[in-house]
Scaffold this active site. Structure first.
Site, PDB file in Angstrom:
ATOM      1  N   CYS A   1     -23.028  10.183   2.484  1.00 54.63           N
ATOM      2  CA  CYS A   1     -22.867   8.589   2.667  1.00 54.63           C
ATOM      3  C   CYS A   1     -22.148   8.814   4.646  1.00 54.63           C
ATOM      4  O   CYS A   1     -21.601  10.041   5.355  1.00 54.63           O
ATOM      5  CB  CYS A   1     -21.159   8.740   1.982  1.00 54.63           C
TER       6      CYS A   1
ATOM      7  N   HIS B   1     -16.743  13.110   0.782  1.00 57.20           N
ATOM      8  CA  HIS B   1     -15.721  13.133   0.114  1.00 57.20           C
ATOM      9  C   HIS B   1     -14.696  13.995  -0.041  1.00 57.20           C
ATOM     10  O   HIS B   1     -13.571  13.734  -0.481  1.00 57.20           O
ATOM     11  CB  HIS B   1     -16.161  12.081  -1.275  1.00 57.20           C
TER      12      HIS B   1
ATOM     13  N   GLU C   1     -24.707  -0.644  -9.199  1.00 63.69           N
ATOM     14  CA  GLU C   1     -24.100  -0.542  -9.634  1.00 63.69           C
ATOM     15  C   GLU C   1     -23.561  -2.032 -10.402  1.00 63.69           C
ATOM     16  O   GLU C   1     -23.465  -2.538 -11.364  1.00 63.69           O
ATOM     17  CB  GLU C   1     -22.615  -0.240  -8.686  1.00 63.69           C
TER      18      GLU C   1
ATOM     19  N   ILE D   1     -25.526   8.982   7.952  1.00 66.20           N
ATOM     20  CA  ILE D   1     -25.714   7.455   6.918  1.00 66.20           C
ATOM     21  C   ILE D   1     -24.877   6.103   7.675  1.00 66.20           C
ATOM     22  O   ILE D   1     -25.801   5.098   7.435  1.00 66.20           O
ATOM     23  CB  ILE D   1     -25.053   7.620   5.926  1.00 66.20           C
TER      24      ILE D   1
ATOM     25  N   GLU E   1     -27.071   9.170  -1.928  1.00 64.63           N
ATOM     26  CA  GLU E   1     -25.240  10.031  -2.177  1.00 64.63           C
ATOM     27  C   GLU E   1     -25.349  10.656  -3.422  1.00 64.63           C
ATOM     28  O   GLU E   1     -25.615  11.177  -4.552  1.00 64.63           O
ATOM     29  CB  GLU E   1     -24.217   9.067  -2.085  1.00 64.63           C
TER      30      GLU E   1
ATOM     31  N   HIS F   1     -29.657   3.125   2.590  1.00 63.51           N
ATOM     32  CA  HIS F   1     -28.498   4.037   1.837  1.00 63.51           C
ATOM     33  C   HIS F   1     -27.534   3.336   0.019  1.00 63.51           C
ATOM     34  O   HIS F   1     -28.270   2.151   0.401  1.00 63.51           O
ATOM     35  CB  HIS F   1     -27.692   4.497   2.632  1.00 63.51           C
TER      36      HIS F   1
ATOM     37  N   ARG G   1       1.012  -1.021  -0.613  1.00 64.68           N
ATOM     38  CA  ARG G   1       0.130  -0.147   0.112  1.00 64.68           C
ATOM     39  C   ARG G   1       1.066   1.088  -0.347  1.00 64.68           C
ATOM     40  O   ARG G   1       0.301   2.869   0.430  1.00 64.68           O
ATOM     41  CB  ARG G   1      -0.777  -0.160   1.492  1.00 64.68           C
TER      42      ARG G   1
ATOM     43  N   CYS H   1     -25.584   5.227  -3.379  1.00 66.13           N
ATOM     44  CA  CYS H   1     -24.705   5.333  -3.444  1.00 66.13           C
ATOM     45  C   CYS H   1     -25.178   6.520  -5.173  1.00 66.13           C
ATOM     46  O   CYS H   1     -25.435   5.926  -5.788  1.00 66.13           O
ATOM     47  CB  CYS H   1     -23.062   4.710  -3.697  1.00 66.13           C
TER      48      CYS H   1
ATOM     49  N   ASP I   1     -27.809  -1.063   4.548  1.00 65.11           N
ATOM     50  CA  ASP I   1     -27.308  -0.264   3.469  1.00 65.11           C
ATOM     51  C   ASP I   1     -27.622  -1.218   1.802  1.00 65.11           C
ATOM     52  O   ASP I   1     -26.798  -2.101   1.683  1.00 65.11           O
ATOM     53  CB  ASP I   1     -26.297   0.395   3.656  1.00 65.11           C
TER      54      ASP I   1
END
Length: 760
Positions: A729, A697, A608, A434, A668, A644, A18, A646, A602
């Site tokens: 979010c 964000h 998606e 959220i 969102e 919830h 990472r 996105c 959620d």
């Protein structure tokens, strides 16, 4: 020697340990300079290129690397910067680049949404009031770097002009052809500069053509690629698609390019090839190894498929590659030290997938006998996994006995809402968050110590409870109406449940990019899913004991858990979704029995997961709505179910949203607030709804006026009796001071808006 080549479409950015993520966040925190950031990320990039070379990939992608997002990179390449960021031309500097993605003190960030049907988010280009120019040839920079430092004659990767424009905003459809004409010479210039530098191959990504596109879009593609062929004939262009079969096969495969990249894993490209054939003057770049899942390839079956494909093309006119960029899978399974060896043997992350590509290429070049040992090994490893993780007969019986009535609430929404109003006694425009609250370094490090056995279970539980109590107090001081426990015990909204349900395995280092430096670790679904004991009850009940205000129980929904996990490719996805729903149903019942009257389940990944092939939409949406209701329908009428979602094109799933039969949905929406509201202007929605009023964000704290404008815009369409005021979010990635300041502003804005509505 055969000319069949191996290729890759893209490689994960994060770094094996990472390093990329850490460098990025260190720069944002002011701990390192820009020069140090570029040095550290450059080391990661070169290491990845060198590794692909050592594995034996012939066509190594360059330009797939990014400091945030490849779509944002394309915008920076062409100087597509919204005016609010005060861009004056020339190369887009790094702080402006990040400001577009994350926001600045005086400018909200650009919209972020999902990349087709993946969990990867891209920054949506804004084309209104901008004059595109070639600000920086990023593909050329990466090509020169790979060639100069590693001797790699890379395959430059560029996001194609048609896809780039179709996923952009800020123009009318009637302007599309004009925009194509504006960008076309800029793309030609990019290609010419690559040729001048010695590049011979370029991958132009055009995944938009796996969706239904209009005739004018097809005509634009023909014009664009004909222009490329005429003005830059020296370069070998691969027109690359992925995630599904192409929707206009005959038109696409006859474009004047050197190669066509097709996905032979997702979508039935083989049937198209068999029905329509393939031009004899082109290379077929066959996506044969799954770039979106982590299971060991069936090498024998894959080689048979390649041999079948080879019958339809000229000898050696074949490139073997993954079905998509490997951005969507972890880097290497070599870092997995604790996982069951049987499971490990059945896994294939990015590096292992590239090794599979090289093996399959060898099999085509030298014959099946040359890779027979590898074929048998893949069979053994897959069989071992399936044999040791058997099915659960009890779960199968439960699924078999399900009826439509099991997924229906006994009372209508209209009746439920009255009972819930009496039970909860909430004000007009109730405020909430959220679910997750800031996960500080202390939270993360304490969890790590607990996992390593450096602190006891009792010490860790006390730490979690202390954080819950502190944040219940903070939320009461802020005067929020509906509180949350903060999820301090959770690492990720899907991984956490994967670690608790039977049928899942959680990896140590299986990270995948979601957006920017935000990475998730999808769990592996290796068998039938079942619930064993309460998962969230202890923390939720403790939080509720600290306050008279309602505290939401927080769960992740069955559709999202499925879509954000790596489901074994031998499993039936929709069957697995129902199994997850049954497991969640037991958790919902346990929360309600313990006095939790608001339960949020959620589903940020519902849109998606919508198939790119429209013919598959109806089944997916029907099963998804059923699974959500199956998880939630057993509660009493006065228990309020929230969900919830996105960033999405909600018009595509509006009927499904209604069919979830949730009492309240939060969405969102702050980066595209007006567009989301317009969806509800065009469709009647009677249930409770919270359109996110500020962007979590971004680190910036909004003003009261800014949030009030978002509330007022929503209330032009949505009744005040329906509307909830909440952030976009979860707040786990934000700093504490940012969170408290932003929530304070949000509550103030809600109170002012509430006063106006009460007065009226």
């Amino acid at each position: 020697m055969s000319k069949i080549k191996s290729s890759n479409l893209g490689y994960p950015r994060i770094g094996e340990n990472r390093e990329w993520k850490k460098a990025l966040e260190s720069y944002w925190n002011g701990d390192i300079t820009e020069a140090e950031l570029l040095e550290k990320t450059g080391e990661v990039r070169l290491h990845h290129l060198k590794k692909q070379k050592e594995i034996g990939i012939d066509l190594i992608p360059v330009g797939d690397f990014s400091l945030y997002d490849q779509v944002l990179d394309t915008s920076a390449t062409f100087g597509v910067v919204p005016k609010r960021f005060h861009y004056t031309g020339g190369k887009v500097d790094l702080d402006t680049y990040f400001a577009i993605a994350r926001g600045a003190d005086d400018a909200v960030a650009s919209e972020m949404t999902k990349w087709f049907n993946t969990n990867y988010h891209y920054i949506v280009p804004e084309l209104n009031d901008v004059t595109p120019t070639l600000a920086e040839n990023r593909a050329l920079n990466y090509y020169n770097e790979a060639k100069g430092k590693l001797g790699i004659d890379g395959k430059a990767v560029i996001l194609g002009p048609i896809t780039y424009l179709k996923i952009s905003k800020g123009y009318e459809e009637s302007q599309f052809s004009e925009l194509v004409d504006t960008f076309l010479p800029l793309y030609v210039q990019v290609l010419k500069e690559l040729v001048d530098a010695g590049a011979t191959w370029v991958q132009i990504d055009e995944p938009i053509f796996v969706t239904d596109v209009a005739e004018n879009v097809l005509a634009a593609a023909q014009k664009v690629y004909q222009t490329f062929a005429e003005e830059v004939p020296e370069i070998n262009i691969i027109f690359q698609t992925y995630f599904e079969k192409v929707s206009d096969y005959e038109t696409i495969v006859n474009l004047p390019v050197k190669g066509i990249g097709l996905d032979f894993v997702h979508g039935d490209s083989l049937s198209l090839l068999q029905e329509y054939g393939f031009p004899k003057d082109k290379v077929l770049a066959a996506g044969i190894v799954d770039g979106r899942n982590v299971w060991r390839a069936k090498l024998g079956e894959k080689l048979t498929l390649l041999e079948t494909i080879k019958q339809f093309i000229n000898e050696d006119q074949l490139i073997v590659q993954p079905s998509s960029s490997l951005l969507h899978v972890p880097i290497t399974k070599k870092l997995e030290q604790k996982i069951d060896p049987i499971v490990l043997g059945g896994l294939s992350f990015a590096d292992e997938k590239l090794e599979e590509i090289v093996i399959l290429t060898k099999g085509l070049q030298q014959g099946r006998a040359a890779i027979e040992t590898e074929i048998q090994k893949s069979i053994t490893e897959r069989n071992n996994l399936q044999a040791n993780y058997r099915s659960n007969d009890k779960v199968h019986e439960e699924i078999k006995n399900l009826t439509p009535e099991d997924a229906k609430r006994n009372v209508s929404f209209e009746e439920r809402s009255k009972l819930q109003e009496e039970c909860l006694n909430l004000p007009l425009l109730p405020t909430t968050t959220i679910g997750s609250l800031p996960q500080t370094k202390e939270v993360r490090s304490t969890r790590a110590k607990w996992r390593k056995g450096e602190i006891t279970d009792q010490q860790y539980e006390k730490f979690v409870k202390d954080n819950i109590k502190r944040w219940i107090d903070i939320q009461e001081q802020l005067d929020l109406d509906v509180l949350v426990h903060g999820e301090f015990e959770r690492n990720d909204m899907v991984e956490y449940f994967g670690d608790k349900f039977n049928g899942f395995i959680v990896t140590e280092n299986g990270y995948v990019q979601s957006y920017g430096s935000r990475y998730v670790k999808p769990p592996l679904i290796i068998g039938d899913v079942s619930w064993e004991k309460p998962i969230t009850v202890k923390e939720s009940v403790y939080a509720q004991s600290l306050t008279d205000r309602p505290v939401k129980g927080m769960l992740t929904g069955p559709v999202t858990i499925l879509n954000w996990s790596f489901v074994h490719d031998a499993s039936h996805r929709y069957e697995t979704m129902k199994q997850i729903a049954l497991a969640l149903q037991k958790e919902v019942v346990a929360l309600e029995k313990n006095g939790i009257k608001i339960i949020q389940v959620d589903e940020p990944a519902l849109r998606e997961g919508l198939p790119l092939d429209r013919a598959k939409w109806e089944e997916y949406l029907k099963v998804s709505a059923y699974a959500f209701r199956l998880a939630t329908a057993s509660v009493d009428a006065d228990t309020q179910i929230h969900t919830h979602m996105c960033y999405s094109n909600f018009e595509d799933i509006f009927d499904c949203i209604d069919a979830l039969d949730a009492d309240v949905i939060s969405i969102e929406s702050s980066r595209s607030h007006g567009e989301i509201v317009s969806t509800f202007e065009e469709n009647t929605y009677r249930k409770g709804i919270g359109l996110g009023v500020y962007d979590i964000h971004s680190p910036r704290v909004p003003s009261v006026n800014e949030i009030k404008q978002n509330i007022d815009r929503a209330l032009e369409t949505i009744s005040p009796k329906q509307f909830w005021v909440n952030p976009d979010c979860g707040l786990k990635t934000r700093k504490e001071e940012e969170t408290v300041a932003a929530l304070e502003v949000m509550v103030q804005a809600a109170k002012e808006a509430r006063q106006v509505k009460v007065t009226i």
